[in-house]
Structures are given as C-alpha cells and as structure tokens.
Scaffold this active site. Structure first.
Site, PDB file in Angstrom:
ATOM      1  N   GLN A 124       4.284   6.680 -10.543  1.00  0.00           N
ATOM      2  CA  GLN A 124       3.193   6.684  -9.564  1.00  0.00           C
ATOM      3  C   GLN A 124       3.494   7.692  -8.460  1.00  0.00           C
ATOM      4  O   GLN A 124       4.472   7.518  -7.727  1.00  0.00           O
ATOM      5  CB  GLN A 124       3.059   5.278  -8.978  1.00  0.00           C
ATOM      6  CG  GLN A 124       1.918   5.121  -8.007  1.00  0.00           C
ATOM      7  CD  GLN A 124       1.707   3.654  -7.673  1.00  0.00           C
ATOM      8  OE1 GLN A 124       1.761   2.802  -8.554  1.00  0.00           O
ATOM      9  NE2 GLN A 124       1.494   3.357  -6.414  1.00  0.00           N
ATOM     10  N   GLY A 125       2.680   8.732  -8.353  1.00  0.00           N
ATOM     11  CA  GLY A 125       2.887   9.770  -7.350  1.00  0.00           C
ATOM     12  C   GLY A 125       1.911   9.610  -6.201  1.00  0.00           C
ATOM     13  O   GLY A 125       0.951  10.383  -6.081  1.00  0.00           O
ATOM     14  N   SER A 127       3.208   8.311  -2.655  1.00  0.00           N
ATOM     15  CA  SER A 127       3.880   8.553  -1.367  1.00  0.00           C
ATOM     16  C   SER A 127       4.284  10.004  -1.190  1.00  0.00           C
ATOM     17  O   SER A 127       4.632  10.689  -2.152  1.00  0.00           O
ATOM     18  CB  SER A 127       5.141   7.688  -1.266  1.00  0.00           C
ATOM     19  OG  SER A 127       4.833   6.352  -1.470  1.00  0.00           O
ATOM     20  N   SER A 159       9.147   5.850  -8.504  1.00  0.00           N
ATOM     21  CA  SER A 159      10.061   5.056  -9.331  1.00  0.00           C
ATOM     22  C   SER A 159      10.014   5.539 -10.770  1.00  0.00           C
ATOM     23  O   SER A 159       8.931   5.697 -11.337  1.00  0.00           O
ATOM     24  CB  SER A 159       9.663   3.579  -9.313  1.00  0.00           C
ATOM     25  OG  SER A 159       9.539   3.120  -7.999  1.00  0.00           O
ATOM     26  N   GLU A 242      -0.312  -3.702  -8.261  1.00  0.00           N
ATOM     27  CA  GLU A 242       1.069  -3.758  -7.776  1.00  0.00           C
ATOM     28  C   GLU A 242       1.330  -5.053  -7.013  1.00  0.00           C
ATOM     29  O   GLU A 242       2.421  -5.612  -7.047  1.00  0.00           O
ATOM     30  CB  GLU A 242       1.297  -2.538  -6.863  1.00  0.00           C
ATOM     31  CG  GLU A 242       2.724  -2.317  -6.448  1.00  0.00           C
ATOM     32  CD  GLU A 242       2.912  -0.972  -5.738  1.00  0.00           C
ATOM     33  OE1 GLU A 242       1.928  -0.239  -5.559  1.00  0.00           O
ATOM     34  OE2 GLU A 242       4.056  -0.677  -5.378  1.00  0.00           O
TER      35      GLU A 242
HETATM   36  C1  LIG Z   1      11.537   0.065  -4.390  1.00  0.00           C
HETATM   37  C2  LIG Z   1      10.508   1.098  -4.019  1.00  0.00           C
HETATM   38  C3  LIG Z   1       9.696   1.620  -5.000  1.00  0.00           C
HETATM   39  C4  LIG Z   1       8.731   2.566  -4.672  1.00  0.00           C
HETATM   40  N1  LIG Z   1       8.011   3.103  -5.677  1.00  0.00           N
HETATM   41  C5  LIG Z   1       7.098   4.035  -5.391  1.00  0.00           C
HETATM   42  C6  LIG Z   1       6.394   4.682  -6.442  1.00  0.00           C
HETATM   43  O1  LIG Z   1       6.650   4.437  -7.630  1.00  0.00           O
HETATM   44  N2  LIG Z   1       5.461   5.598  -6.123  1.00  0.00           N
HETATM   45  C7  LIG Z   1       5.160   5.909  -4.831  1.00  0.00           C
HETATM   46  O2  LIG Z   1       4.259   6.717  -4.619  1.00  0.00           O
HETATM   47  N3  LIG Z   1       5.840   5.341  -3.798  1.00  0.00           N
HETATM   48  C8  LIG Z   1       6.801   4.433  -4.055  1.00  0.00           C
HETATM   49  N4  LIG Z   1       7.526   3.864  -3.037  1.00  0.00           N
HETATM   50  C9  LIG Z   1       7.261   4.288  -1.661  1.00  0.00           C
HETATM   51  C10 LIG Z   1       6.609   3.203  -0.812  1.00  0.00           C
HETATM   52  O3  LIG Z   1       5.292   2.951  -1.199  1.00  0.00           O
HETATM   53  C11 LIG Z   1       6.728   3.670   0.652  1.00  0.00           C
HETATM   54  O4  LIG Z   1       8.115   3.748   0.954  1.00  0.00           O
HETATM   55  C12 LIG Z   1       6.022   2.704   1.591  1.00  0.00           C
HETATM   56  O5  LIG Z   1       4.636   2.846   1.483  1.00  0.00           O
HETATM   57  C13 LIG Z   1       6.458   2.875   3.053  1.00  0.00           C
HETATM   58  O6  LIG Z   1       6.273   4.183   3.467  1.00  0.00           O
HETATM   59  P1  LIG Z   1       7.412   5.008   4.206  1.00  0.00           P
HETATM   60  O7  LIG Z   1       8.690   4.869   3.422  1.00  0.00           O
HETATM   61  O8  LIG Z   1       6.876   6.382   4.444  1.00  0.00           O
HETATM   62  O9  LIG Z   1       7.653   4.280   5.598  1.00  0.00           O
HETATM   63  P2  LIG Z   1       6.736   4.409   6.902  1.00  0.00           P
HETATM   64  O10 LIG Z   1       5.318   4.218   6.541  1.00  0.00           O
HETATM   65  O11 LIG Z   1       7.138   5.660   7.619  1.00  0.00           O
HETATM   66  O12 LIG Z   1       7.209   3.152   7.709  1.00  0.00           O
HETATM   67  C14 LIG Z   1       8.435   3.136   8.455  1.00  0.00           C
HETATM   68  C15 LIG Z   1       8.495   1.786   9.187  1.00  0.00           C
HETATM   69  O13 LIG Z   1       7.401   1.709  10.131  1.00  0.00           O
HETATM   70  C16 LIG Z   1       6.614   0.551   9.879  1.00  0.00           C
HETATM   71  N5  LIG Z   1       5.200   0.818  10.095  1.00  0.00           N
HETATM   72  C17 LIG Z   1       4.480   1.896   9.690  1.00  0.00           C
HETATM   73  N6  LIG Z   1       3.193   1.756  10.062  1.00  0.00           N
HETATM   74  C18 LIG Z   1       3.087   0.570  10.704  1.00  0.00           C
HETATM   75  C19 LIG Z   1       2.017  -0.145  11.315  1.00  0.00           C
HETATM   76  N7  LIG Z   1       0.779   0.338  11.353  1.00  0.00           N
HETATM   77  N8  LIG Z   1       2.287  -1.345  11.882  1.00  0.00           N
HETATM   78  C20 LIG Z   1       3.548  -1.870  11.875  1.00  0.00           C
HETATM   79  N9  LIG Z   1       4.610  -1.231  11.307  1.00  0.00           N
HETATM   80  C21 LIG Z   1       4.382  -0.032  10.739  1.00  0.00           C
HETATM   81  C22 LIG Z   1       6.829   0.235   8.409  1.00  0.00           C
HETATM   82  O14 LIG Z   1       6.558  -1.113   8.107  1.00  0.00           O
HETATM   83  C23 LIG Z   1       8.314   0.585   8.234  1.00  0.00           C
HETATM   84  O15 LIG Z   1       9.133  -0.469   8.663  1.00  0.00           O
HETATM   85  C24 LIG Z   1       8.534   2.971  -3.329  1.00  0.00           C
HETATM   86  C25 LIG Z   1       9.380   2.455  -2.331  1.00  0.00           C
HETATM   87  C26 LIG Z   1      10.374   1.551  -2.669  1.00  0.00           C
HETATM   88  C27 LIG Z   1      11.288   1.064  -1.605  1.00  0.00           C
END
Ligand SMILES: Cc1cc2nc3c(=O)[nH]c(=O)nc-3n(C[C@H](O)[C@H](O)[C@H](O)COP(=O)(O)OP(=O)(O)OC[C@H]3O[C@@H](n4cnc5c(N)ncnc54)[C@H](O)[C@@H]3O)c2cc1C
Length: 390
Positions: A124-125, A127, A159, A242
């Site tokens: 899944q692309g 993020s 992933s 999901e």
């Molecule tokens: C095990 C795992 C599998 C994954 N698999 C995939 C995948 O296959 N494909 C894919 O595309 N992505 C994948 N991801 C990515 C995942 O979807 C993102 O990591 C997730 O959406 C969070 O985004 P970020 O890491 O940019 O954190 P950010 O969005 O930058 O968040 C950082 C922190 O700020 C907090 N925050 C942000 N906005 C708010 C708000 N409005 N209110 C309160 N708190 C807030 C968040 O909760 C977090 O604690 C995966 C991640 C993990 C850990």
C-alpha cells in the site's frame, strides 16, 4: 446458521488444523532468509486456499463466502492451533481485495482477484514523508500523458513492498484542487521501470517497511481505480478494510499470545506468585472484553461511527500490555536470544521483540491520538478539534 451447524463447522476446521498446521514452523521460520520466509508464506496460503480457508471474508463467487460467525470460528481455531499467520498476504487479501471489490471495474477484478489467490502480493503506497495522519497532504504527482499517467514522488512505510508485485497507489492528479479533491487512485505494477524500493531497518532488526521512490513511472490509465481526482473516496474503502474485519483475526491471535504467556508463567514458576496470577486475570478479562467488542463490531448491521476506532485502540494498547508482561516474565534470557519466527506477526513469543514491535500497531490505520479524536468527536459527540482543513 444454527448452533449445531456452527459446531460441525468448528469440528471440521479442528480436524483440518490437526492434520495441516505445520508443527515446527516457529523453529523452522526463526532466523531464515527473506526468500525462505516468502516461500513458506506462499505455500501456507495455498494450503489454506485448498481448504477454502484463505479468503473466508471474500464473496462466494471469488472463493470466499463464509458467514461472519464462521469466520470468527475459523480464526479462533487457527489461533488455538497456533497456525502461522498470513503476514505476507495481509494487504493483498484485505486492503487490495476490498478496494477492488468496492471500486474496481469487472476487468480489474477479473485480472487481480484470481491472481491474489494464486499468490500475487500487494503493498500500500499511501504515506509520504509529510503525509501520514494528514494523508490528504500527499504530493506524489500523476500527470496524464496519452494512455498513461507519469508518476513522480516518494512513498514511505510501505509494508512488505520489497516482496510486492503490485501497489495500491495514491497520487495527486490535480495540484490546484482542494487537498482531497485532486487525488487519484492507481493499481501500480511494482516491476514498472522507475520504481525503486528501499527497505527501512526497524528497531526489531527486521526490514518490513520500505520507501518507494517513483521516477517517471508510466502507469496505464486503465489501471486507475475509480474516477479521476476521486481517489480519496476510494481510499476510504481501503482504510475501512484495514480497520474492520482484520481485527477479528488479530484479537484471536492476541489470545494465542496470552496463552503462551500463561505457559511461560507456568514454566518459570511465576504462576505461584499471587500478584502474577492477579495480573494474568486482569489481562484475561481485558482480552474477553476485546473479543466481545470485536464480535459486536463484525455482527453489527450498522456499527457505531467510532466502533472500529475503539476496537483498534483497545487492541493495540492491550497488545502492548501483554507483550510488556511477557518481557518481564521471560527475564534476562529473553534479551540474549533476540530471534523471532518471521511468520508470526506481533505474537512470536520472542517477548522483548514483540514488545518493541507492539508499538508499531499504535500507528498504522490511524494513530492512537487520531483514534481518540474520532472516538471523542464521532462517538461521544464532543466539539470538533480546531485545525486547518477540518
Ligand atoms: C506497522 C506500520 C505499518 C504501516 N504500513 C503502511 C503501509 O503499508 N502503507 C502506507 O502507506 N503506510 C503505512 N504505514 C504508515 C502509517 O499509516 C503512518 O505512519 C501513519 O499514518 C502516521 O503518520 P506519520 O508516521 O507521518 O506520523 P504523523 O502523522 O506525523 O504523526 C506524528 C504524531 O503526531 C500525532 N498527530 C498528528 N496529527 C494529529 C492530530 N490532528 N491530533 C492529534 N495528534 C496528531 C500522531 O498521532 C503521532 O503521534 C505504516 C505504519 C506502521 C507503523
């Protein structure tokens, strides 16, 4: 389905598990190279497929057709017999299949659903470095050129992308439209020239996640799923998959992890300690609560607007509590043998690694903070959080 028929179904699954679940897979899948892990996963998927157990949640015409109670029983029995999890096919059979079924054309469904059954792997692309929780901020671009879109940009945290044949890709087709309006959704062949996958090393030592760099990648227009610029709506199908039925399996698997924890407490003598017994009883109560929440979620004709978020939040935090306790009970020896069976997911029994990995689960499909906001706003009806674009 009557209770008697469900009992018969359970007896059939039990017999099958006794005969087919490989007894030594935990040892055999510990410390193996990636290719061996992939080969084992694909073989196990085909074994389940022959029995009709690989995609129980799909419609009957595509090879599934089990009722929700049957699916629950199937996952209960697979977990109880400690069957390996379909870690590699997780995105293919849930995210990709649900998206194709909800928004794909007949041709797209006929091309991909049988191929998934034959072992095609998807990633899944979604993020990007600056588009996680705020997914609609994504900047990867797709520019129409004749019969194709030319895609440029970067994805992260995908992933299993190193093993993937296809990718569910979100890209911006209209840079001038409001954030959510100018996005389109594509099915991208990972072998297209210009696709560069780079695995990311994690705290557990694994490289489950990948970055995907896209440099002038030509995606045929026929591989767009849903109307142009309306990919955000299609993406909600993927995110719904999901956060939804996957929980039925994960809750049962956590039950399996808990049983291993009780076994460990027995082996180490910790069960003689009344405090340990109390803590186990508390965890068991929470597990029972989780299973009840899951049952409500999947049985509900109209689940509440925050039900999936409640289950996801509770599961991920309970997973942390179980693996934290396992790390404590396993003691020093667990810290010196840091190897885990690759086909187990987050419940391998290599406790310190499982504990570190459990924190991952509070992030994908919406972080715990995001889930709490959803529960507050949609579940409890609290005032909406102020913020740009909300
Ligand atoms: C095990 C795992 C599998 C994954 N698999 C995939 C995948 O296959 N494909 C894919 O595309 N992505 C994948 N991801 C990515 C995942 O979807 C993102 O990591 C997730 O959406 C969070 O985004 P970020 O890491 O940019 O954190 P950010 O969005 O930058 O968040 C950082 C922190 O700020 C907090 N925050 C942000 N906005 C708010 C708000 N409005 N209110 C309160 N708190 C807030 C968040 O909760 C977090 O604690 C995966 C991640 C993990 C850990």
């Amino acid at each position: 389905m009557t209770a008697a028929l469900l009992d018969d179904f359970r007896a059939g699954v039990r017999d099958w598990c006794r005969e087919h679940v490989p007894g030594d897979w935990r040892r055999a899948q510990t410390g193996v190279p990636d290719e061996e892990f992939a080969a084992f996963q694909k073989g196990w998927f085909q074994e389940l497929r022959r029995a009709g157990y690989a995609v129980p949640h799909w419609p009957a015409e595509w090879g599934g057709g089990m009722s929700v109670p049957e699916q629950a029983v199937l996952h209960e029995e697979l977990a109880a017999h400690d069957a390996p999890r379909l870690v590699l096919a997780f995105v293919s059979i849930h995210h990709a299949a649900s998206t194709l079924l909800a928004a794909g054309t007949d041709a797209q469904r006929r091309r991909h659903l049988p191929a998934i059954l034959d072992g095609e792997i998807w990633c899944q692309g979604f993020s990007e470095p600056d588009a996680g929780s705020d997914l609609a901020a994504l900047r990867t671009s797709a520019r129409r050129k004749g019969d194709a879109y030319i895609v440029n940009g970067q994805k992260c945290w995908a992933s299993g992308a190193a093993h993937a044949d296809w990718c569910l890709l979100l890209a911006r087709t209209d840079p001038d439209a409001p954030k959510r309006r100018g996005i389109s959704y594509f099915l991208m062949d990972m072998r297209t020239p210009g696709v560069d996958v780079r695995p990311t090393r994690q705290a557990t030592g694994e490289s489950h996640f990948c970055e995907i760099f896209l440099d002038d990648v030509a995606v045929p227009a026929a591989n767009r799923i849903g109307p142009e610029h309306e990919g955000w709506r299609v993406a909600q199908e993927t995110l719904g998959a999901e956060r939804g039925m996957t929980m039925l399996e994960l809750a049962e698997r956590l039950g399996g992890g808990f049983r291993r924890l009780v076994g460990l407490c027995g082996e180490t003598g910790a069960l003689d300690d009344p405090v340990t017994r109390d803590r186990l009883a508390a965890l068991e109560t929470e597990l029972t609560g989780l299973r009840a929440l899951c049952a409500k979620l999947v049985a509900g004709e109209r689940p509440g607007p925050a039900d999936a978020s409640i289950v996801k939040l509770f599961y991920s935090e309970l997973l942390q509590r179980v693996t934290d306790f396992g790390t404590e009970i396993a003691g020093l020896s667990a810290h010196t043998d840091l190897r885990k069976p690759l086909s187990s997911g987050w419940e391998s029994g290599a406790w310190p690694l499982d504990f570190v990995a459990s924190w991952e689960w509070t992030i994908p499909g919406g972080t715990s903070e995001i889930q709490r906001t959803i529960i507050g706003e949609r579940g409890l009806g609290l005032p909406r959080e102020p913020g740009e674009g909300r």
